[in-house]
Design a protein around this motif. Structure first.
Motif, PDB file in Angstrom:
ATOM      1  N   MET A  40       0.827  -1.192   0.000  1.00  0.00           N
ATOM      2  CA  MET A  40       0.000   0.000   0.000  1.00  0.00           C
ATOM      3  C   MET A  40       0.875   1.262   0.000  1.00  0.00           C
ATOM      4  O   MET A  40       0.509   2.260  -0.591  1.00  0.00           O
ATOM      5  CB  MET A  40      -0.923  -0.015   1.222  1.00  0.00           C
ATOM      6  N   SER A  41       2.053   1.194   0.664  1.00  0.00           N
ATOM      7  CA  SER A  41       2.917   2.379   0.691  1.00  0.00           C
ATOM      8  C   SER A  41       3.605   2.604  -0.648  1.00  0.00           C
ATOM      9  O   SER A  41       3.961   3.738  -0.972  1.00  0.00           O
ATOM     10  CB  SER A  41       3.959   2.261   1.798  1.00  0.00           C
ATOM     11  N   ILE A  42       3.770   1.551  -1.441  1.00  0.00           N
ATOM     12  CA  ILE A  42       4.379   1.710  -2.767  1.00  0.00           C
ATOM     13  C   ILE A  42       3.377   2.355  -3.724  1.00  0.00           C
ATOM     14  O   ILE A  42       3.730   3.234  -4.513  1.00  0.00           O
ATOM     15  CB  ILE A  42       4.847   0.348  -3.316  1.00  0.00           C
ATOM     16  N   GLU A  43       2.119   1.935  -3.640  1.00  0.00           N
ATOM     17  CA  GLU A  43       1.097   2.469  -4.542  1.00  0.00           C
ATOM     18  C   GLU A  43       0.693   3.896  -4.185  1.00  0.00           C
ATOM     19  O   GLU A  43       0.205   4.633  -5.038  1.00  0.00           O
ATOM     20  CB  GLU A  43      -0.134   1.568  -4.506  1.00  0.00           C
ATOM     21  N   ASN A  44       0.873   4.281  -2.926  1.00  0.00           N
ATOM     22  CA  ASN A  44       0.509   5.626  -2.468  1.00  0.00           C
ATOM     23  C   ASN A  44       1.712   6.248  -1.760  1.00  0.00           C
ATOM     24  O   ASN A  44       1.776   6.266  -0.539  1.00  0.00           O
ATOM     25  CB  ASN A  44      -0.688   5.549  -1.516  1.00  0.00           C
ATOM     26  N   PRO A  45       2.680   6.766  -2.502  1.00  0.00           N
ATOM     27  CA  PRO A  45       3.920   7.242  -1.885  1.00  0.00           C
ATOM     28  C   PRO A  45       3.744   8.471  -0.985  1.00  0.00           C
ATOM     29  O   PRO A  45       4.603   8.735  -0.152  1.00  0.00           O
ATOM     30  CB  PRO A  45       4.825   7.556  -3.072  1.00  0.00           C
ATOM     31  N   LEU A  46       2.657   9.194  -1.125  1.00  0.00           N
ATOM     32  CA  LEU A  46       2.455  10.375  -0.284  1.00  0.00           C
ATOM     33  C   LEU A  46       1.754  10.052   1.028  1.00  0.00           C
ATOM     34  O   LEU A  46       1.612  10.918   1.879  1.00  0.00           O
ATOM     35  CB  LEU A  46       1.668  11.444  -1.049  1.00  0.00           C
ATOM     36  N   TRP A  47       1.300   8.829   1.200  1.00  0.00           N
ATOM     37  CA  TRP A  47       0.631   8.433   2.431  1.00  0.00           C
ATOM     38  C   TRP A  47       1.671   8.071   3.481  1.00  0.00           C
ATOM     39  O   TRP A  47       2.632   7.364   3.203  1.00  0.00           O
ATOM     40  CB  TRP A  47      -0.267   7.229   2.199  1.00  0.00           C
ATOM     41  N   GLY A  48       1.454   8.506   4.694  1.00  0.00           N
ATOM     42  CA  GLY A  48       2.311   8.146   5.805  1.00  0.00           C
ATOM     43  C   GLY A  48       1.735   6.966   6.575  1.00  0.00           C
ATOM     44  O   GLY A  48       0.697   6.406   6.241  1.00  0.00           O
ATOM     45  N   ALA A  49       2.433   6.595   7.652  1.00  0.00           N
ATOM     46  CA  ALA A  49       1.994   5.456   8.463  1.00  0.00           C
ATOM     47  C   ALA A  49       0.609   5.668   9.079  1.00  0.00           C
ATOM     48  O   ALA A  49      -0.201   4.724   9.095  1.00  0.00           O
ATOM     49  CB  ALA A  49       3.033   5.168   9.533  1.00  0.00           C
ATOM     50  N   PRO A  50       0.265   6.881   9.590  1.00  0.00           N
ATOM     51  CA  PRO A  50      -1.078   7.042  10.162  1.00  0.00           C
ATOM     52  C   PRO A  50      -2.193   6.831   9.139  1.00  0.00           C
ATOM     53  O   PRO A  50      -3.220   6.212   9.441  1.00  0.00           O
ATOM     54  CB  PRO A  50      -1.080   8.478  10.678  1.00  0.00           C
ATOM     55  N   ARG A  51      -1.991   7.291   7.931  1.00  0.00           N
ATOM     56  CA  ARG A  51      -3.021   7.141   6.896  1.00  0.00           C
ATOM     57  C   ARG A  51      -3.180   5.677   6.498  1.00  0.00           C
ATOM     58  O   ARG A  51      -4.288   5.163   6.379  1.00  0.00           O
ATOM     59  CB  ARG A  51      -2.641   8.002   5.686  1.00  0.00           C
ATOM     60  N   ILE A  52      -2.065   4.993   6.287  1.00  0.00           N
ATOM     61  CA  ILE A  52      -2.125   3.574   5.916  1.00  0.00           C
ATOM     62  C   ILE A  52      -2.715   2.754   7.059  1.00  0.00           C
ATOM     63  O   ILE A  52      -3.503   1.833   6.838  1.00  0.00           O
ATOM     64  CB  ILE A  52      -0.728   3.073   5.503  1.00  0.00           C
ATOM     65  N   HIS A  53      -2.361   3.086   8.291  1.00  0.00           N
ATOM     66  CA  HIS A  53      -2.912   2.390   9.454  1.00  0.00           C
ATOM     67  C   HIS A  53      -4.429   2.541   9.489  1.00  0.00           C
ATOM     68  O   HIS A  53      -5.168   1.565   9.707  1.00  0.00           O
ATOM     69  CB  HIS A  53      -2.273   2.935  10.740  1.00  0.00           C
ATOM     70  N   GLY A  54      -4.924   3.721   9.252  1.00  0.00           N
ATOM     71  CA  GLY A  54      -6.366   3.954   9.233  1.00  0.00           C
ATOM     72  C   GLY A  54      -7.071   3.185   8.131  1.00  0.00           C
ATOM     73  O   GLY A  54      -8.150   2.629   8.338  1.00  0.00           O
ATOM     74  N   GLU A  55      -6.445   3.147   6.955  1.00  0.00           N
ATOM     75  CA  GLU A  55      -7.046   2.419   5.843  1.00  0.00           C
ATOM     76  C   GLU A  55      -7.068   0.918   6.115  1.00  0.00           C
ATOM     77  O   GLU A  55      -8.030   0.232   5.776  1.00  0.00           O
ATOM     78  CB  GLU A  55      -6.282   2.707   4.537  1.00  0.00           C
ATOM     79  N   LEU A  56      -6.007   0.389   6.735  1.00  0.00           N
ATOM     80  CA  LEU A  56      -5.987  -1.039   7.072  1.00  0.00           C
ATOM     81  C   LEU A  56      -7.044  -1.375   8.124  1.00  0.00           C
ATOM     82  O   LEU A  56      -7.652  -2.446   8.084  1.00  0.00           O
ATOM     83  CB  LEU A  56      -4.597  -1.454   7.553  1.00  0.00           C
ATOM     84  N   LEU A  57      -7.261  -0.455   9.079  1.00  0.00           N
ATOM     85  CA  LEU A  57      -8.305  -0.683  10.078  1.00  0.00           C
ATOM     86  C   LEU A  57      -9.687  -0.718   9.419  1.00  0.00           C
ATOM     87  O   LEU A  57     -10.539  -1.523   9.802  1.00  0.00           O
ATOM     88  CB  LEU A  57      -8.262   0.396  11.157  1.00  0.00           C
ATOM     89  N   LYS A  58      -9.910   0.143   8.412  1.00  0.00           N
ATOM     90  CA  LYS A  58     -11.196   0.141   7.704  1.00  0.00           C
ATOM     91  C   LYS A  58     -11.419  -1.169   6.946  1.00  0.00           C
ATOM     92  O   LYS A  58     -12.551  -1.606   6.779  1.00  0.00           O
ATOM     93  CB  LYS A  58     -11.259   1.307   6.710  1.00  0.00           C
ATOM     94  N   LEU A  59     -10.308  -1.766   6.485  1.00  0.00           N
ATOM     95  CA  LEU A  59     -10.411  -3.022   5.752  1.00  0.00           C
ATOM     96  C   LEU A  59     -10.499  -4.235   6.679  1.00  0.00           C
ATOM     97  O   LEU A  59     -10.642  -5.367   6.217  1.00  0.00           O
ATOM     98  CB  LEU A  59      -9.208  -3.181   4.814  1.00  0.00           C
ATOM     99  N   GLY A  60     -10.358  -4.021   7.998  1.00  0.00           N
ATOM    100  CA  GLY A  60     -10.499  -5.106   8.961  1.00  0.00           C
ATOM    101  C   GLY A  60      -9.205  -5.733   9.421  1.00  0.00           C
ATOM    102  O   GLY A  60      -9.216  -6.776  10.075  1.00  0.00           O
ATOM    103  N   PHE A  61      -8.059  -5.127   9.102  1.00  0.00           N
ATOM    104  CA  PHE A  61      -6.774  -5.652   9.555  1.00  0.00           C
ATOM    105  C   PHE A  61      -6.396  -4.983  10.867  1.00  0.00           C
ATOM    106  O   PHE A  61      -6.275  -3.760  10.940  1.00  0.00           O
ATOM    107  CB  PHE A  61      -5.679  -5.392   8.510  1.00  0.00           C
TER     108      PHE A  61
END
Length: 102
Positions: A1-22
């Motif tokens: 996910m960090s490769i596909e969205n290089p401008l996203w930081g850890a907090p944003r990716i963490h939030g998106e993973l929580l929305k997906l159920g991880f």
């Protein structure tokens, strides 16, 4: 996910993973993120290369003459890349001077 969205930081990716159920922690996301080599924004060289045809400099100044009168001058210059000078008319300094009577 960090490769596909290089401008996203850890907090944003963490939030998106929580929305997906991880269920992962933000520190785990930051630990396994791909490190970027350069800055996410463009540098000055890239900015000037992309916007040079649209940049202009202007100045309004006063020139005293030998006859003790004043010339009010306005100058405008356009930034031109060397390769475009060969293709277009010579774009240089344009000077407009007006003498205002007293």
């Amino acid at each position: 996910m960090s490769i596909e969205n290089p401008l996203w930081g850890a907090p944003r990716i963490h939030g998106e993973l929580l929305k997906l159920g991880f269920e992962v922690t933000q520190s785990s996301v930051a630990k396994y993120m791909v490190k970027r080599r350069g800055s996410p924004s463009q540098g000055w060289r890239t900015f000037l290369r992309n916007h040079a045809p649209d940049i202009a400099a202007m100045d309004l100044f006063v020139v005293p003459t030998l006859g003790f009168s004043l010339l009010y001058a306005f100058s405008a210059a356009q930034v031109v890349q060397p390769e475009t000078i060969l293709r277009r008319h010579r774009a240089g300094l344009k000077l407009l001077a007006l003498e205002i009577p007293k």
